[in-house]
Design a protein around this motif. Sequence first.
Motif: not given
Length: 71
Positions: A42-47, A56-62
């Motif tokens: 997600d370019k707007s959040t950097g995630l 399972f879904r995960h998120e990490i900072n780029r």
Amino acid sequence: MGKYLFLAVFAAASVLTGCSSDYVMQTKSGDMIVTKGKPETDKSTGLVTYKDAGGFRHEINRDQITNMIEK
């Protein structure tokens, strides 16, 4: 040495999962994350959003990802 370790983990992960469009991400802390499918950024959040081997879904900072390779 770190580069060789990454390649060894990548090779092992490739053998275990076979042919697919999965990815391996290396973090700044040296962790290896194997994803199911292509991670989405997600370019707007950097995630970066990804699914692990269990689905399972995960998120990490780029900015925490140093390398991302398609298997």
